[in-house]
Write an enzyme that holds these catalytic residues in place. Structure first.
Site, PDB file in Angstrom:
ATOM      1  N   TYR A  96      12.322  32.175  -8.493  1.00 34.97           N
ATOM      2  CA  TYR A  96      11.443  32.386  -9.654  1.00 34.97           C
ATOM      3  C   TYR A  96      11.580  31.214 -10.624  1.00 34.97           C
ATOM      4  O   TYR A  96      12.565  30.464 -10.601  1.00 34.97           O
ATOM      5  CB  TYR A  96      11.769  33.698 -10.369  1.00 34.97           C
ATOM      6  CG  TYR A  96      13.108  33.715 -11.092  1.00 34.97           C
ATOM      7  CD1 TYR A  96      13.192  33.378 -12.443  1.00 34.97           C
ATOM      8  CD2 TYR A  96      14.287  34.062 -10.433  1.00 34.97           C
ATOM      9  CE1 TYR A  96      14.421  33.384 -13.106  1.00 34.97           C
ATOM     10  CE2 TYR A  96      15.505  34.078 -11.090  1.00 34.97           C
ATOM     11  CZ  TYR A  96      15.565  33.741 -12.431  1.00 34.97           C
ATOM     12  OH  TYR A  96      16.777  33.746 -13.080  1.00 34.97           O
ATOM     13  N   CYS A  97      10.580  31.056 -11.482  1.00 34.17           N
ATOM     14  CA  CYS A  97      10.656  30.144 -12.621  1.00 34.17           C
ATOM     15  C   CYS A  97      10.144  30.905 -13.839  1.00 34.17           C
ATOM     16  O   CYS A  97      10.244  32.135 -13.892  1.00 34.17           O
ATOM     17  CB  CYS A  97       9.911  28.829 -12.370  1.00 34.17           C
ATOM     18  SG  CYS A  97       8.140  28.994 -12.017  1.00 34.17           S
ATOM     19  N   TRP A  98       9.609  30.216 -14.824  1.00 36.94           N
ATOM     20  CA  TRP A  98       9.228  30.898 -16.072  1.00 36.94           C
ATOM     21  C   TRP A  98       8.066  31.874 -15.864  1.00 36.94           C
ATOM     22  O   TRP A  98       8.156  33.043 -16.223  1.00 36.94           O
ATOM     23  CB  TRP A  98       8.874  29.852 -17.134  1.00 36.94           C
ATOM     24  CG  TRP A  98       8.292  30.434 -18.400  1.00 36.94           C
ATOM     25  CD1 TRP A  98       7.046  30.213 -18.894  1.00 36.94           C
ATOM     26  CD2 TRP A  98       8.924  31.325 -19.324  1.00 36.94           C
ATOM     27  NE1 TRP A  98       6.858  30.907 -20.068  1.00 36.94           N
ATOM     28  CE2 TRP A  98       8.010  31.594 -20.357  1.00 36.94           C
ATOM     29  CE3 TRP A  98      10.186  31.929 -19.373  1.00 36.94           C
ATOM     30  CZ2 TRP A  98       8.297  32.437 -21.419  1.00 36.94           C
ATOM     31  CZ3 TRP A  98      10.484  32.775 -20.438  1.00 36.94           C
ATOM     32  CH2 TRP A  98       9.550  33.022 -21.450  1.00 36.94           C
TER      33      TRP A  98
END
Length: 353
Positions: A96-98
């Site tokens: 995941y990222c932001w």
């Protein structure tokens, strides 16, 4: 193999199923908050992210994407070299990222092309946090708490630890907040987590408890240092059964001197923390305490703090906030020793059987 997009709700429900949880955000974002158990493989570090942002504003999106792509490719190559070479084909990461965008997409694509089955959170960390906050109240409400009440220095935290050592379910909010939950509760060298990370830690702890067994927790106000407890947890705790922990004053003073050794070892630090009490206790009183500390009379100051700051109004405040305090089971500790605490913990657990 492939990259599969999953919803935040699916990721939340299946958190323990993944071989690894990989956060592709920058180190500062990761430090502020992250999913439980996550490791940080940044696609861009903080300085690189700032550079890309500057190019985006000053030159344009296309040039920023070219710069970001080159930097991310080099970083991902380094992660592959350092972390992936020894992994088996059945390794299944969650990435995941932001907001589930390019940073996690690039890393997931490379891992998928290698042959791993990769899952990526749709909406990223932001969506997961929203799902976690929606899920937390039900976990707070489904559990049965036994709340340890007692004045400062009565051994509540030590009793929690004794209960945990005997297999009880314990929610140690002060440990999660890295703070002793009073004006003087700052712990040197242990910064508190962000509010977001504190909430994530609480959610992770609550979801792991068995609702068929009680959860022991120390009575707290709405804040532990700078961290605020979730409303749902506060409401559940305040409506729960209480245990009234009692310890003689001399033992309380000795316990506090043991639990706050840094005040003994660093008188000036103690004086700086006492300064925060000026608005409550007055300049003259605080300055007198500081003079005693500098003169080595620390035990006398601890005794005065109990008598003049901590104890007045304690029972009234506890009775007001914890509706079952009047019917609390008394836990009278004869001493602060490990043996006495272990015996008290055993007696409490026997009463639950």
């Amino acid at each position: 193999m492939s990259v599969q997009e999953i919803s935040a709700a699916q990721a939340l429900a299946r958190l323990g199923e993944f071989s690894a949880i990989i956060d592709a955000r920058s180190p500062s974002e990761f430090a502020h908050d992250r999913l439980p158990g996550a490791v940080n493989w940044p696609s861009l570090d903080d300085e690189q992210r700032a550079r890309v942002g500057t190019v985006f504003k000053q030159v344009g999106a296309f040039e920023a994407r070219k710069l970001g792509a080159g930097l991310a490719a080099a970083n991902i190559a380094r992660h592959i070299e350092q972390h992936v070479q020894a992994l088996p084909k059945h390794w299944r990461p969650l990435v995941y990222c932001w907001r589930g965008g390019q940073r996690s997409g690039a890393l997931a694509l490379v891992l998928g092309q290698i042959g791993f089955h990769v899952q990526r959170i749709e909406g990223g960390y932001k969506a997961f946090r929203q799902a976690m906050l929606a899920d937390l109240p039900q976990h707070a409400a489904r559990l049965r708490y036994r709340v340890l009440c007692g004045p400062t220095g009565s051994g509540k935290t030590r009793l929690l630890q004794a209960l945990a050592a005997q297999g009880a379910q314990v929610l140690d909010l002060e440990a999660l907040a890295s703070h002793r939950a009073s004006v003087l509760g700052l712990i040197p060298g242990q910064p508190q987590p962000s509010q977001k990370q504190f909430e994530m830690r609480i959610w992770q702890a609550l979801r792991g408890f068995d609702a068929a067994r009680p959860v022991y927790v120390e009575a707290e106000s709405k804040k532990v240092g700078n961290c605020t407890l979730p409303d749902a947890l506060v409401q559940a705790m305040r409506a729960s059964d209480c245990l009234h922990v009692q310890l003689a004053e001399d033992e309380r003073v000795a316990l506090l001197l043991e639990d706050y050794p840094f005040f003994v070892q660093d008188p000036e630090f103690f004086c700086s923390r006492l300064q925060t009490l000026t608005a409550l206790r007055g300049r003259a009183t605080v300055e007198a305490w500081q003079a005693q500390v500098r003169a080595g009379q620390i035990e006398a100051v601890v005794r005065a703090l109990l008598a003049q700051h901590y104890d007045p109004g304690y029972e009234r405040s506890t009775r007001r906030n914890f509706t079952r305090f009047d019917s609390a089971q008394a836990v009278a500790l004869p001493q602060r020793t490990p043996a006495a605490l272990a015996a008290a913990g055993a007696a409490i657990l026997a009463s639950e059987a």
